[in-house]
Design a protein around this motif. Sequence first.
Motif, mmCIF file in Angstrom:
data_model
loop_
_atom_site.group_PDB
_atom_site.id
_atom_site.type_symbol
_atom_site.label_atom_id
_atom_site.label_comp_id
_atom_site.label_asym_id
_atom_site.label_seq_id
_atom_site.Cartn_x
_atom_site.Cartn_y
_atom_site.Cartn_z
ATOM 1 N N ASP A 238 0.826 -1.208 0.000
ATOM 2 C CA ASP A 238 0.000 0.000 0.000
ATOM 3 C C ASP A 238 0.859 1.257 0.000
ATOM 4 O O ASP A 238 0.453 2.300 -0.490
ATOM 5 C CB ASP A 238 -0.901 0.012 1.237
ATOM 6 C CG ASP A 238 -1.906 -1.120 1.186
ATOM 7 O OD1 ASP A 238 -2.676 -1.167 0.208
ATOM 8 O OD2 ASP A 238 -1.899 -1.967 2.103
ATOM 9 N N GLU A 239 2.036 1.138 0.592
ATOM 10 C CA GLU A 239 2.925 2.298 0.635
ATOM 11 C C GLU A 239 4.360 1.810 0.763
ATOM 12 O O GLU A 239 4.620 0.770 1.350
ATOM 13 C CB GLU A 239 2.570 3.191 1.829
ATOM 14 C CG GLU A 239 3.376 4.478 1.878
ATOM 15 C CD GLU A 239 2.581 5.638 2.455
ATOM 16 O OE1 GLU A 239 2.204 6.546 1.688
ATOM 17 O OE2 GLU A 239 2.355 5.632 3.675
ATOM 18 N N TRP A 240 5.261 2.590 0.181
ATOM 19 C CA TRP A 240 6.688 2.303 0.351
ATOM 20 C C TRP A 240 7.213 3.214 1.447
ATOM 21 O O TRP A 240 6.959 4.423 1.423
ATOM 22 C CB TRP A 240 7.473 2.591 -0.932
ATOM 23 C CG TRP A 240 7.133 1.675 -2.069
ATOM 24 C CD1 TRP A 240 6.189 0.684 -2.075
ATOM 25 C CD2 TRP A 240 7.735 1.680 -3.361
ATOM 26 N NE1 TRP A 240 6.170 0.066 -3.293
ATOM 27 C CE2 TRP A 240 7.102 0.650 -4.105
ATOM 28 C CE3 TRP A 240 8.743 2.427 -3.958
ATOM 29 C CZ2 TRP A 240 7.460 0.368 -5.429
ATOM 30 C CZ3 TRP A 240 9.096 2.156 -5.266
ATOM 31 C CH2 TRP A 240 8.463 1.130 -5.992
ATOM 32 N N VAL A 241 7.954 2.638 2.391
ATOM 33 C CA VAL A 241 8.531 3.444 3.466
ATOM 34 C C VAL A 241 10.048 3.224 3.510
ATOM 35 O O VAL A 241 10.548 2.189 3.083
ATOM 36 C CB VAL A 241 7.905 3.097 4.836
ATOM 37 C CG1 VAL A 241 6.415 3.426 4.849
ATOM 38 C CG2 VAL A 241 8.118 1.635 5.205
ATOM 39 N N ARG A 242 10.750 4.227 4.018
ATOM 40 C CA ARG A 242 12.207 4.087 4.071
ATOM 41 C C ARG A 242 12.782 4.643 5.364
ATOM 42 O O ARG A 242 12.167 5.485 6.020
ATOM 43 C CB ARG A 242 12.883 4.769 2.874
ATOM 44 C CG ARG A 242 12.742 6.280 2.852
ATOM 45 C CD ARG A 242 13.418 6.880 1.607
ATOM 46 N NE ARG A 242 13.013 8.266 1.441
ATOM 47 C CZ ARG A 242 13.614 9.297 2.038
ATOM 48 N NH1 ARG A 242 14.660 9.096 2.819
ATOM 49 N NH2 ARG A 242 13.169 10.525 1.856
ATOM 50 N N ILE A 243 13.965 4.160 5.699
ATOM 51 C CA ILE A 243 14.749 4.686 6.810
ATOM 52 C C ILE A 243 15.703 5.712 6.215
ATOM 53 O O ILE A 243 16.494 5.358 5.335
ATOM 54 C CB ILE A 243 15.550 3.553 7.490
ATOM 55 C CG1 ILE A 243 14.592 2.514 8.081
ATOM 56 C CG2 ILE A 243 16.486 4.106 8.551
ATOM 57 C CD1 ILE A 243 15.265 1.210 8.490
#
Lengths: 271, 271
Positions: A238-243
């Motif tokens: 649903d969503e791409w997340v990053r550090i």
Amino acid sequence: MAELITIEDPQDPRLRDFVALTDVELRRRREPEEGLFIAEGEKVIRRARQSGYRMRSMLLSSKWIDVMRDVIDEVPAPVYAVAPELAEQVTGYHVHRGAIASMQRKPLPEVDELLSTGRRIAVLEGLTDHANIGAVYRSAAALGVDALLLSPDCADPLYRRAVKVSMGAVFTVPYAVLESWPQDLEKVRRAGYDILALTPHHDAVPLSEVSEERLRRCAVMLGSEGHGLSPEALRAADEWVRIPMSHGIDSLNIAAAAAISFYALAEQAKD
Amino acid sequence: MAELITIEDPQDPRLRDFVALTDVELRRRREPEEGLFIAEGEKVIRRARQSGYRMRSMLLSSKWIDVMRDVIDEVPAPVYAVAPELAEQVTGYHVHRGAIASMQRKPLPEVDELLSTGRRIAVLEGLTDHANIGAVYRSAAALGVDALLLSPDCADPLYRRAVKVSMGAVFTVPYAVLESWPQDLEKVRRAGYDILALTPHHDAVPLSEVSEERLRRCAVMLGSEGHGLSPEALRAADEWVRIPMSHGIDSLNIAAAAAISFYALAEQAKD
């Protein structure tokens, strides 16, 4: 109460569960097939029992009998007392933790059942390193991840090294294996979880900016160390997340990335 | 341009830098004494060179000559081409990464010099596991930690396994070793850093509640996996900080704890 049996012949068929523990290929095949796994060392053996795993048998050197006396008294399984040299001959390595137990696996929970409770879970794709698997479970237990879902090609969390690195967290964090990958991610979504794919891609949203709505019920999805998430898994999210990372650094180790994402999502859900 | 020398005798004294790499005790003593360290595999060797380390010599099997051709052409050090069997005889293991280099150590920076710039550093006490040391460096590089300070009893970051696990981050994150422990923490404080001790102690402040003032310039201090920070180190800190953990879980792995604290302090400093 267990029978305490002294064994002096390394070929004794009663030691079969403990044969060639260093032969990864052999054990990887045999253990799931025969429904067993190996718990090594006093602490891990006790944790496996506390988590409701039945002991099939235990192998120990005589100086460990006193330490394990209460366990020996309680379990109905046979306990084999052997010389350290014999333990080494059978297992293939020097058993410095003194005691190893063969434990009976339990059926894994159904995916839908696992998804019905819980608020924050993690999904692992293609993690094949046992130490990494163990480390992810340990962080999941410490940081309040309610359950883990594994893609079909992940390594076995009950493999000896994974158990050891997890400090027994593989016994306490509920998990299941998805059968169709990535199709079964649909089950996760249907259960009301937003799927957040962790990726270093620059289009991804920094973890700290994930919306409150997504945090209500979310599944953070982590890929293998070598290649990260597959294009199929990324598409299913649903969503791409990053550090956020320093310029010029390609990536964090998967165990570090997992720990950070578990921490960040737990912290933000508090706000 | 390097000389390319074929060697067929495992006793050849020119191979001395590469002898018995699996003998941890021997190598731990010899490498710092003789001012060398071992870089293994193409990527790590290239990173060591990019970070300004001088190559003493390189050992490779003939099929790696083409891959490393540019390096061979550039370095003045001798390059020894050997059969894989001979490499194994000399080093003690099967060198599947094909190339290993012996590199010359550089003097470490002075502590005061290291502290004069930078805003966020980490201090490690008693980390003796090379894989953990490597993992902490890798996270430090990715998450913007400016420098690392080690207590005198920490393991050598330039030991082969630490180098490998760090993916070469041990070459890029500046570090120094404190001589008097914990007295030299006073140098850190004098340079304007607030010292934050990471501990699971319930009196500690959750990481997310560290004050803005402390974040301006801070040193997060991490203890060994077995026992955490010593009482002396805890006493020398300005504040105790903790990672909120689920009930009943004793601790995170040190690499996970380091990654989380580096991430959390970086994020909060942004606010």
